[in-house]
Motif scaffolding. Structure first.
Motif, PDB file in Angstrom:
ATOM      1  N   ILE A 125       0.835  -1.198   0.000  1.00  0.00           N
ATOM      2  CA  ILE A 125       0.000   0.000   0.000  1.00  0.00           C
ATOM      3  C   ILE A 125       0.874   1.254   0.000  1.00  0.00           C
ATOM      4  O   ILE A 125       2.062   1.202   0.309  1.00  0.00           O
ATOM      5  CB  ILE A 125      -0.959   0.014   1.202  1.00  0.00           C
ATOM      6  CG1 ILE A 125      -0.171   0.026   2.513  1.00  0.00           C
ATOM      7  CG2 ILE A 125      -1.891  -1.190   1.160  1.00  0.00           C
ATOM      8  CD1 ILE A 125      -1.041   0.128   3.746  1.00  0.00           C
ATOM      9  N   GLY A 126       0.250   2.383  -0.352  1.00  0.00           N
ATOM     10  CA  GLY A 126       0.932   3.664  -0.281  1.00  0.00           C
ATOM     11  C   GLY A 126       1.807   3.999  -1.460  1.00  0.00           C
ATOM     12  O   GLY A 126       2.380   5.087  -1.509  1.00  0.00           O
ATOM     13  N   ALA A 127       1.941   3.097  -2.425  1.00  0.00           N
ATOM     14  CA  ALA A 127       2.811   3.337  -3.574  1.00  0.00           C
ATOM     15  C   ALA A 127       1.987   3.869  -4.747  1.00  0.00           C
ATOM     16  O   ALA A 127       0.996   3.250  -5.131  1.00  0.00           O
ATOM     17  CB  ALA A 127       3.535   2.059  -3.975  1.00  0.00           C
ATOM     18  N   PRO A 128       2.380   5.004  -5.342  1.00  0.00           N
ATOM     19  CA  PRO A 128       1.659   5.527  -6.497  1.00  0.00           C
ATOM     20  C   PRO A 128       2.188   4.930  -7.797  1.00  0.00           C
ATOM     21  O   PRO A 128       3.243   4.276  -7.820  1.00  0.00           O
ATOM     22  CB  PRO A 128       1.957   7.023  -6.436  1.00  0.00           C
ATOM     23  CG  PRO A 128       3.354   7.074  -5.887  1.00  0.00           C
ATOM     24  CD  PRO A 128       3.454   5.918  -4.911  1.00  0.00           C
ATOM     25  N   ASP A 293      -3.540  14.636   5.213  1.00  0.00           N
ATOM     26  CA  ASP A 293      -4.357  14.436   4.009  1.00  0.00           C
ATOM     27  C   ASP A 293      -3.545  13.665   2.974  1.00  0.00           C
ATOM     28  O   ASP A 293      -3.343  14.113   1.854  1.00  0.00           O
ATOM     29  CB  ASP A 293      -4.800  15.787   3.465  1.00  0.00           C
ATOM     30  CG  ASP A 293      -6.026  15.689   2.564  1.00  0.00           C
ATOM     31  OD1 ASP A 293      -6.849  14.787   2.773  1.00  0.00           O
ATOM     32  OD2 ASP A 293      -6.147  16.525   1.653  1.00  0.00           O
ATOM     33  N   TYR A 294      -3.086  12.478   3.375  1.00  0.00           N
ATOM     34  CA  TYR A 294      -2.070  11.740   2.615  1.00  0.00           C
ATOM     35  C   TYR A 294      -2.503  11.379   1.192  1.00  0.00           C
ATOM     36  O   TYR A 294      -1.692  11.323   0.277  1.00  0.00           O
ATOM     37  CB  TYR A 294      -1.653  10.487   3.391  1.00  0.00           C
ATOM     38  CG  TYR A 294      -2.723   9.414   3.465  1.00  0.00           C
ATOM     39  CD1 TYR A 294      -2.654   8.294   2.658  1.00  0.00           C
ATOM     40  CD2 TYR A 294      -3.799   9.541   4.341  1.00  0.00           C
ATOM     41  CE1 TYR A 294      -3.634   7.320   2.720  1.00  0.00           C
ATOM     42  CE2 TYR A 294      -4.775   8.587   4.407  1.00  0.00           C
ATOM     43  CZ  TYR A 294      -4.693   7.474   3.597  1.00  0.00           C
ATOM     44  OH  TYR A 294      -5.674   6.517   3.638  1.00  0.00           O
ATOM     45  N   ASP A 295      -3.787  11.072   0.975  1.00  0.00           N
ATOM     46  CA  ASP A 295      -4.237  10.752  -0.387  1.00  0.00           C
ATOM     47  C   ASP A 295      -5.557  11.442  -0.720  1.00  0.00           C
ATOM     48  O   ASP A 295      -6.366  10.928  -1.500  1.00  0.00           O
ATOM     49  CB  ASP A 295      -4.343   9.233  -0.605  1.00  0.00           C
ATOM     50  CG  ASP A 295      -5.455   8.588   0.218  1.00  0.00           C
ATOM     51  OD1 ASP A 295      -6.076   9.294   1.038  1.00  0.00           O
ATOM     52  OD2 ASP A 295      -5.699   7.387   0.044  1.00  0.00           O
ATOM     53  N   GLY A 296      -5.758  12.630  -0.143  1.00  0.00           N
ATOM     54  CA  GLY A 296      -7.015  13.342  -0.341  1.00  0.00           C
ATOM     55  C   GLY A 296      -7.277  13.750  -1.775  1.00  0.00           C
ATOM     56  O   GLY A 296      -8.427  14.052  -2.139  1.00  0.00           O
ATOM     57  N   GLU A 297      -6.243  13.776  -2.635  1.00  0.00           N
ATOM     58  CA  GLU A 297      -6.449  14.133  -4.039  1.00  0.00           C
ATOM     59  C   GLU A 297      -7.112  13.013  -4.836  1.00  0.00           C
ATOM     60  O   GLU A 297      -7.596  13.249  -5.946  1.00  0.00           O
ATOM     61  CB  GLU A 297      -5.108  14.486  -4.700  1.00  0.00           C
ATOM     62  CG  GLU A 297      -4.424  15.708  -4.117  1.00  0.00           C
ATOM     63  CD  GLU A 297      -5.139  17.004  -4.464  1.00  0.00           C
ATOM     64  OE1 GLU A 297      -6.123  16.963  -5.213  1.00  0.00           O
ATOM     65  OE2 GLU A 297      -4.713  18.058  -3.969  1.00  0.00           O
ATOM     66  N   PHE A 298      -7.144  11.809  -4.282  1.00  0.00           N
ATOM     67  CA  PHE A 298      -7.668  10.678  -5.039  1.00  0.00           C
ATOM     68  C   PHE A 298      -9.083  10.345  -4.574  1.00  0.00           C
ATOM     69  O   PHE A 298      -9.308   9.422  -3.790  1.00  0.00           O
ATOM     70  CB  PHE A 298      -6.721   9.479  -4.925  1.00  0.00           C
ATOM     71  CG  PHE A 298      -5.369   9.775  -5.507  1.00  0.00           C
ATOM     72  CD1 PHE A 298      -5.221  10.055  -6.856  1.00  0.00           C
ATOM     73  CD2 PHE A 298      -4.252   9.827  -4.703  1.00  0.00           C
ATOM     74  CE1 PHE A 298      -3.985  10.363  -7.393  1.00  0.00           C
ATOM     75  CE2 PHE A 298      -3.001  10.125  -5.229  1.00  0.00           C
ATOM     76  CZ  PHE A 298      -2.872  10.393  -6.580  1.00  0.00           C
ATOM     77  N   GLN A 299     -10.011  11.149  -5.065  1.00  0.00           N
ATOM     78  CA  GLN A 299     -11.436  10.939  -4.858  1.00  0.00           C
ATOM     79  C   GLN A 299     -12.078  10.814  -6.236  1.00  0.00           C
ATOM     80  O   GLN A 299     -11.852  11.659  -7.103  1.00  0.00           O
ATOM     81  CB  GLN A 299     -12.046  12.097  -4.079  1.00  0.00           C
ATOM     82  CG  GLN A 299     -11.405  12.323  -2.709  1.00  0.00           C
ATOM     83  CD  GLN A 299     -12.106  13.403  -1.919  1.00  0.00           C
ATOM     84  OE1 GLN A 299     -13.326  13.398  -1.760  1.00  0.00           O
ATOM     85  NE2 GLN A 299     -11.343  14.362  -1.400  1.00  0.00           N
ATOM     86  N   LYS A 325       2.514  10.946  -2.851  1.00  0.00           N
ATOM     87  CA  LYS A 325       1.421  10.164  -3.435  1.00  0.00           C
ATOM     88  C   LYS A 325       0.945  10.776  -4.754  1.00  0.00           C
ATOM     89  O   LYS A 325       0.674  10.058  -5.712  1.00  0.00           O
ATOM     90  CB  LYS A 325       0.242  10.086  -2.454  1.00  0.00           C
ATOM     91  CG  LYS A 325       0.597   9.519  -1.090  1.00  0.00           C
ATOM     92  CD  LYS A 325       0.987   8.059  -1.174  1.00  0.00           C
ATOM     93  CE  LYS A 325       1.168   7.465   0.225  1.00  0.00           C
ATOM     94  NZ  LYS A 325       2.365   8.000   0.919  1.00  0.00           N
ATOM     95  N   THR A 326       0.840  12.115  -4.822  1.00  0.00           N
ATOM     96  CA  THR A 326       0.341  12.742  -6.044  1.00  0.00           C
ATOM     97  C   THR A 326       1.353  12.665  -7.182  1.00  0.00           C
ATOM     98  O   THR A 326       0.964  12.559  -8.348  1.00  0.00           O
ATOM     99  CB  THR A 326      -0.018  14.210  -5.786  1.00  0.00           C
ATOM    100  OG1 THR A 326       1.095  14.864  -5.170  1.00  0.00           O
ATOM    101  CG2 THR A 326      -1.233  14.321  -4.880  1.00  0.00           C
ATOM    102  N   LEU A 327       2.663  12.712  -6.855  1.00  0.00           N
ATOM    103  CA  LEU A 327       3.699  12.627  -7.886  1.00  0.00           C
ATOM    104  C   LEU A 327       4.524  11.353  -7.675  1.00  0.00           C
ATOM    105  O   LEU A 327       4.225  10.335  -8.254  1.00  0.00           O
ATOM    106  CB  LEU A 327       4.559  13.888  -7.864  1.00  0.00           C
ATOM    107  CG  LEU A 327       3.785  15.180  -8.193  1.00  0.00           C
ATOM    108  CD1 LEU A 327       4.688  16.399  -8.123  1.00  0.00           C
ATOM    109  CD2 LEU A 327       3.104  15.085  -9.546  1.00  0.00           C
ATOM    110  N   GLY A 412      -8.974   6.863  -2.522  1.00  0.00           N
ATOM    111  CA  GLY A 412      -7.770   6.199  -2.062  1.00  0.00           C
ATOM    112  C   GLY A 412      -7.030   5.376  -3.086  1.00  0.00           C
ATOM    113  O   GLY A 412      -7.297   5.397  -4.289  1.00  0.00           O
ATOM    114  N   MET A 413      -6.065   4.598  -2.550  1.00  0.00           N
ATOM    115  CA  MET A 413      -5.149   3.800  -3.359  1.00  0.00           C
ATOM    116  C   MET A 413      -5.059   2.362  -2.866  1.00  0.00           C
ATOM    117  O   MET A 413      -4.218   1.602  -3.335  1.00  0.00           O
ATOM    118  CB  MET A 413      -3.755   4.440  -3.317  1.00  0.00           C
ATOM    119  CG  MET A 413      -3.738   5.889  -3.790  1.00  0.00           C
ATOM    120  SD  MET A 413      -2.277   6.791  -3.243  1.00  0.00           S
ATOM    121  CE  MET A 413      -0.987   5.923  -4.130  1.00  0.00           C
TER     122      MET A 413
END
Length: 481
Positions: A125-128, A293-299, A325-327, A412-413
């Motif tokens: 988990i946690g890998a983009p 807000d570790y992955d808040g961009e992924f909604q 996470k975003t980049l 999330g991811m």
């Protein structure tokens, strides 16, 4: 070494043996100290228990460790009798380690949290997704810097961050997360972990009580414990952290760390009612809230939930964001949005830590945001990740004969498959690890919580990798004939 050959990889059990032996020789584990149970140690490291058992048995055979039946393993009490110095100085004389109390707390962090060092593999988990990151575009932006700009970026810089990047982040947060802030409130740091470290150093005294989510991110707990804070785990329900329970049980708490948009690791979204109660708690107790807000961009739904920090009366919220996470995590850039009164002090602390982030990376990131490349990259990821989520769900259901039915999520991811009460999650995780699949058990993220299950990361892995890993886990779940 012959040309064209590579050194053989050191076996994992030998790596753990060497780490434990070094910890004993250097005094991180004092003579007579009780060692962590092998089952817990294996869970913390994400390896099979037999791997740790082999290392412990070798240490016992060499005299570093003694075992008491029914009571566990201890560092040998008379290290001098083993005929070896603890460490050697320039003249070869024995020297005892001299860590401070805080230094020892930090040294002990390795027992509580060890981030993975290997390249990401399913289902970590946690890998983009990084295979499709626009590296060529990034390099082109870097080459566009004029000689004068490069000279400027090669100097000592503002520890709070380049003004252009701070302004770009402030503009982005208003558009993307509904947060109204000024560039002066933004502190650029080396990812969210450094942000948490700065917060712990500046806002907490030793023994201060801090509320954390349970289950929750162990990197947060490890950072807080390293500062001497007392971590108080708070249970979760369908609305997020139960702040009323926490306030009644630990009225002296001075800080709370939460992941309200997409709780890590359960995926719960904190309700508006709970958010308002949390803000009320902070005001009433003169306490702080850290919003990670570790992955808040992924909604992925039609409507995006704004950050807790965007609500009225959120003046006691410190918002932590990351570009890992975003980049990608190799960029090592994140940020904190601070109240105006705290910003100068945090900048001073950043200067003491590592002066500032690299100027060229900050400059490129600022233009990457302002020219719209961040938005376009996130749009691609917001289209890609739900596709991979569907592949994961279908592959696990098929491979497990329907035993693993994961529920889809609009955020999330990763996904969580929670087990009924009383079932263990560590055995399957260990067998999966031995078979080459990184399957994190939910128990790894708990303190008091009895919740169990498995976490399945999907963002970083293509269809073949997801289906291959699902087939392995499914086979491990199927009844043996």
């Amino acid at each position: 070494m012959p040309h064209g050959t590579t050194a053989p990889k050191t076996p994992l059990r030998l790596q753990i043996y060497r780490q434990l032996r070094a910890a004993i020789e250097q005094g991180s584990f004092a003579a007579g100290a009780r060692l962590p149970p092998t089952r817990e140690h294996a869970l913390a490291l994400g390896v099979a228990r037999n791997t740790v058992l082999w290392a412990m048995e070798r240490l016992r055979a060499e005299g570093y460790v003694i075992t008491r039946v029914g009571d566990g393993s201890y560092v040998a009490g008379d290290l001098a009798a083993l005929g070896r110095p603890v460490s050697r100085g320039s003249q070869g004389s024995a020297m005892a380690p001299a860590l401070s109390r805080r230094g020892q707390l930090i040294a002990d962090t390795a027992l509580r949290w060890q981030p993975p060092l290997q390249p990401a593999q399913a289902f970590r988990i946690g890998a983009p997704e990084i295979a499709t990151f626009p590296f060529a575009l990034w390099d082109r932006l870097a080459r566009q810097a004029s000689p004068r700009q490069r000279l400027a970026q090669a100097q000592y810089l503002d520890p709070a961050g380049l003004p252009a990047l701070r302004e770009a982040i402030a503009q982005w947060l208003w558009v993307s997360r509904g947060i109204r802030c000024e560039a002066a409130q933004v502190l650029v740091c080396a990812g969210s972990q450094q942000a948490l470290d700065l917060i712990g150093r500046l806002l907490l005294d030793p023994a201060d009580e801090v509320l954390v989510e349970d289950p929750g991110y162990p990197g947060i707990r490890a950072s807080l414990l390293g500062h001497g804070a007392t971590v108080r785990p708070v249970p979760l329900d369908g609305e997020g952290i139960d702040i009323a329970h926490a306030a009644a049980r630990w009225p002296a708490a001075r800080l709370a760390v939460v992941t309200p948009t997409h709780q890590f690791p359960t995926g719960v979204r904190m309700s508006l009612k709970r958010r308002l109660l949390l803000l009320d708690w902070a005001r009433a107790h003169d306490a702080w809230i850290v919003e990670d807000d570790y992955d808040g961009e992924f909604q992925y739904g039609a409507h995006r939930i704004p950050a807790l920090c965007s609500l009225p009366q959120a003046g006691r919220v410190l918002y932590v964001g990351t570009f890992s996470k975003t980049l990608h995590p190799g960029l090592r850039l994140g940020f904190i949005v601070l109240p105006h009164a705290l910003a100068p002090t945090f900048a001073s602390a950043r200067a003491l830590t590592d002066r500032h982030a690299p100027g060229d990376a900050q400059d490129v990131l600022a233009r990457f945001i302002l020219e719209g490349h961040l938005l376009r990259h996130l749009q691609r990821m917001r289209a890609l990740y739900p596709q991979r989520q569907r592949v994961l769900i279908e592959a696990l259901a098929q491979a497990s004969g329907g035993a693993l039915q994961l529920r889809p999520s609009e955020q999330g991811m990763h996904l969580l498959h929670e087990l009924p009460p009383g079932q263990a999650d560590a055995p399957l995780a260990a067998r999966a690890g031995a078979a080459g699949v990184y399957l994190a058990p939910l128990s790894r993220y708990t303190v008091e919580s009895p919740r169990r299950g498995w976490l399945f990361g999907y963002a970083a892995y293509d269809t073949d990798a997801l289906q291959t890993a699902a087939a392995i886990v499914g086979a491990l779940l199927m009844p043996r004939r």
